[in-house]
Design an enzyme around this catalytic site. Structure first.
Site, PDB file in Angstrom:
ATOM      1  N   ASP A  78    -158.992  47.938 -59.768  1.00 35.15           N
ATOM      2  CA  ASP A  78    -159.527  47.100 -60.845  1.00 35.15           C
ATOM      3  C   ASP A  78    -159.755  45.665 -60.352  1.00 35.15           C
ATOM      4  OD1 ASP A  78    -160.644  46.570 -63.204  1.00 35.15           O
ATOM      5  OD2 ASP A  78    -158.827  46.717 -64.409  1.00 35.15           O
ATOM      6  N   CYS A  81    -160.077  42.239 -62.462  1.00 36.51           N
ATOM      7  CA  CYS A  81    -159.477  42.354 -63.805  1.00 36.51           C
ATOM      8  C   CYS A  81    -158.956  40.971 -64.199  1.00 36.51           C
ATOM      9  CB  CYS A  81    -158.339  43.371 -63.807  1.00 36.51           C
ATOM     10  SG  CYS A  81    -157.741  43.681 -65.473  1.00 36.51           S
ATOM     11  N   PHE A 142    -158.047  45.636 -73.486  1.00 34.46           N
ATOM     12  CA  PHE A 142    -158.169  45.483 -74.940  1.00 34.46           C
ATOM     13  C   PHE A 142    -159.105  44.337 -75.280  1.00 34.46           C
ATOM     14  CE2 PHE A 142    -154.511  43.022 -73.456  1.00 34.46           C
ATOM     15  CZ  PHE A 142    -154.796  41.761 -73.952  1.00 34.46           C
ATOM     16  N   HIS A 172    -159.201  41.539 -72.286  1.00 36.13           N
ATOM     17  CA  HIS A 172    -158.602  41.938 -71.005  1.00 36.13           C
ATOM     18  C   HIS A 172    -159.371  43.146 -70.483  1.00 36.13           C
ATOM     19  CE1 HIS A 172    -155.101  44.129 -68.801  1.00 36.13           C
ATOM     20  NE2 HIS A 172    -155.750  43.364 -67.953  1.00 36.13           N
ATOM     21  N   SER A 275    -148.913  36.035 -77.548  1.00 36.32           N
ATOM     22  CA  SER A 275    -149.423  35.680 -76.224  1.00 36.32           C
ATOM     23  C   SER A 275    -149.353  34.156 -76.154  1.00 36.32           C
ATOM     24  CB  SER A 275    -150.870  36.152 -76.061  1.00 36.32           C
ATOM     25  OG  SER A 275    -150.918  37.566 -76.046  1.00 36.32           O
ATOM     26  N   HIS A 293    -149.254  36.627 -65.400  1.00 45.31           N
ATOM     27  CA  HIS A 293    -150.452  36.886 -66.221  1.00 45.31           C
ATOM     28  C   HIS A 293    -150.116  37.571 -67.542  1.00 45.31           C
ATOM     29  CE1 HIS A 293    -149.799  40.932 -64.988  1.00 45.31           C
ATOM     30  NE2 HIS A 293    -150.989  41.381 -65.307  1.00 45.31           N
ATOM     31  N   ALA A 295    -146.615  39.822 -69.871  1.00 48.34           N
ATOM     32  CA  ALA A 295    -145.184  40.091 -70.004  1.00 48.34           C
ATOM     33  C   ALA A 295    -144.727  40.979 -68.851  1.00 48.34           C
ATOM     34  CB  ALA A 295    -144.929  40.777 -71.342  1.00 48.34           C
ATOM     35  N   GLY A 296    -145.610  41.877 -68.433  1.00 48.54           N
ATOM     36  CA  GLY A 296    -145.269  42.841 -67.381  1.00 48.54           C
ATOM     37  C   GLY A 296    -144.621  44.076 -67.975  1.00 48.54           C
ATOM     38  N   LYS A 372    -158.520  48.998 -78.978  1.00 48.83           N
ATOM     39  CA  LYS A 372    -158.412  49.681 -77.684  1.00 48.83           C
ATOM     40  C   LYS A 372    -159.364  50.876 -77.619  1.00 48.83           C
ATOM     41  CE  LYS A 372    -154.518  49.997 -75.547  1.00 48.83           C
ATOM     42  NZ  LYS A 372    -154.747  49.023 -74.465  1.00 48.83           N
TER      43      LYS A 372
END
Ligand SMILES: Nc1nc2c(ncn2[C@@H]2O[C@H](COP(=O)(O)O)[C@@H](O)[C@H]2O)c(=O)[nH]1
Ligand SMILES: [Mn+2]
Length: 397
Positions: A78, A81, A142, A172, A275, A293, A295-296, A372
């Protein structure tokens, strides 16, 4: 100023790893093992790891790495991204949650625009994956309608012409089929590429196009959403987090690490968490011009089965948020794999970045509608066809 933990991997030639998180952060051992592994790779000079660090398929996610060699597998498929934030000119008092959610379903329809014209206007060939342009893709990509919930830095918000209650679009997405085909050309080169080799040069040329393509894709997705909501939009920031860039000392690889040499950087939470908009600090060279970038991930996709959405009631609950917002995700597996519980706490990630003087918070952004995947007639028919084929195959056994 807080200090990062500096670690040198056991390998004699391994590069330093600057860890911008503390013992209070949720960091999997396997992610740190991946960090140590990449620190020992040929040509690697320095690594910065952020609190959203988690294990990835080809290497750690949530880190920046400086190297004299090019490592395409650290970036993965990606390429480009990233996250783009747009301000909408829709006044808060005119916003209707259910109606807006309904309108955003239009994102599932094929894009009716002119991909060739947009590609050419962006300096790309009209043949560069035109069929995927304007599409979000799967996984955790999303398009989210948000509102400014809290302002922490009034001056920075003023400079960005944003105010409390302002409606925003947060997109995103990445380079879709273009990134996949680009990565396929070098996927097996685990030892990396000498930067002046033909292989590296042709990969970088395609990679750079994928970066532009991904940014254009996010802009078109946002335009489609704004069209559906019948309002105008304005770009606030467009920040990639999977890319390679030339740096004065080598090649800067960012995998799940936001490019932070700019005034504002978004940090994604989850569809049921705030966010953040951040102002990066400028005096931390060990952070390699990068920031966390998101929360992970806390739990990988496979292990979300059984943790969330185990019955219809739970799945229904996953389409609403604790903020009173809505989630459009009509793919059951995706709804579960991307449940908010799959992610770490973004507020903790931000607190760690602030404690280590990497960034300061500008604003917290609340999700209103996360789009989504919607089920269209075509998708439904495709699904049923697949189900029938499976049943027929089972019956034939
Ligand atoms: N605001 C939202 N943030 C989300 C959502 N799903 C995931 N996320 C966050 O995005 C990053 C992206 O990670 P990447 O490595 O795939 O680029 C992830 O870490 C989450 O924090 C969402 O629906 N809304
Ligand atoms: Mn991403």
């Amino acid at each position: 100023m807080g200090t990062s933990q500096k670690e040198v991997a056991p390998n004699r030639c391994a590069s330093p790893i600057y860890k911008f998180y503390s013992s209070t952060s949720w960091i999997e051992g396997s992610a740190e093992d991946q960090l140590k592994h990449v620190a020992g790779m040929d040509g690697v000079l320095s690594i910065a790891a952020f609190p959203d660090l988690h294990p990835g398929k080809y290497g750690p996610v949530g880190c920046a790495l400086l190297s004299t060699r090019i490592y395409p597998q650290l970036i993965g498929n990606d390429i480009g991204c990233g996250m783009s934030l747009f301000a909408l000119d829709l006044p808060g008092h005119k916003f209707r949650l259910n109606k807006s959610a309904q309108k955003l379903r239009a994102l599932e329809e094929p894009w009716g625009g002119d991909p060739a014209a947009r590609l050419v206007a962006a300096g790309l060939s009209p043949e560069l994956a035109p069929e995927s342009l304007g599409t979000i893709g799967g996984g955790n990509h999303f398009c989210e309608l948000q509102t400014v919930e809290t302002i922490f830095d009034g001056d920075a918000m003023k400079a960005a012409d944003l105010e409390k209650g302002q409606l925003l679009l947060f997109v995103h997405s990445g380079s879709r089929s273009l990134g996949t085909s680009t990565f396929a050309t070098v996927q097996d080169q685990l030892e990396g590429l000498a930067s002046l080799s033909d292989a590296a040069q042709s990969y970088l040329a395609l990679h750079d196009k994928a970066i532009v393509w991904a940014s254009l894709n996010r802009a078109i997705i946002a335009e489609r959403a704004a069209n559906a909501l019948r309002c105008d939009l304005r770009l606030v920031c467009d920040i990639p987090h999977n890319l390679i860039e030339k740096h004065e000392d080598g090649w800067l690889h960012r995998k799940g690490a936001a490019k932070a040499d700019c005034p504002l950087v978004p940090l994604a939470g989850s569809r049921d968490a705030l966010s953040f908009l951040l102002k990066p600090a400028v005096n931390r060279p060990e952070a390699l011009l990068s920031l966390a970038h998101g929360a992970g991930r806390k739990y990988d996709r496979a292990s979300m089965n059984g943790r969330a959405g185990t019955n219809r009631q739970e799945r229904d609950n996953l389409t609403r948020t604790s903020f009173g917002g809505l989630v459009i995700c009509e793919d059951r597996q995706l709804l579960i794999e991307e449940a908010p519980q799959a992610y770490k706490d973004p507020a903790h990630v931000v607190q760690q970045l602030e404690a280590l003087s990497l960034a300061t918070r500008v604003a917290a952004l609340k999700p209103l509608v996360t789009f989504k995947k919607a089920m269209t007639e075509d998708l439904r028919a495709e699904r049923q066809e697949k189900k029938k084929r499976l049943q027929d195959r089972r019956a034939a056994r």
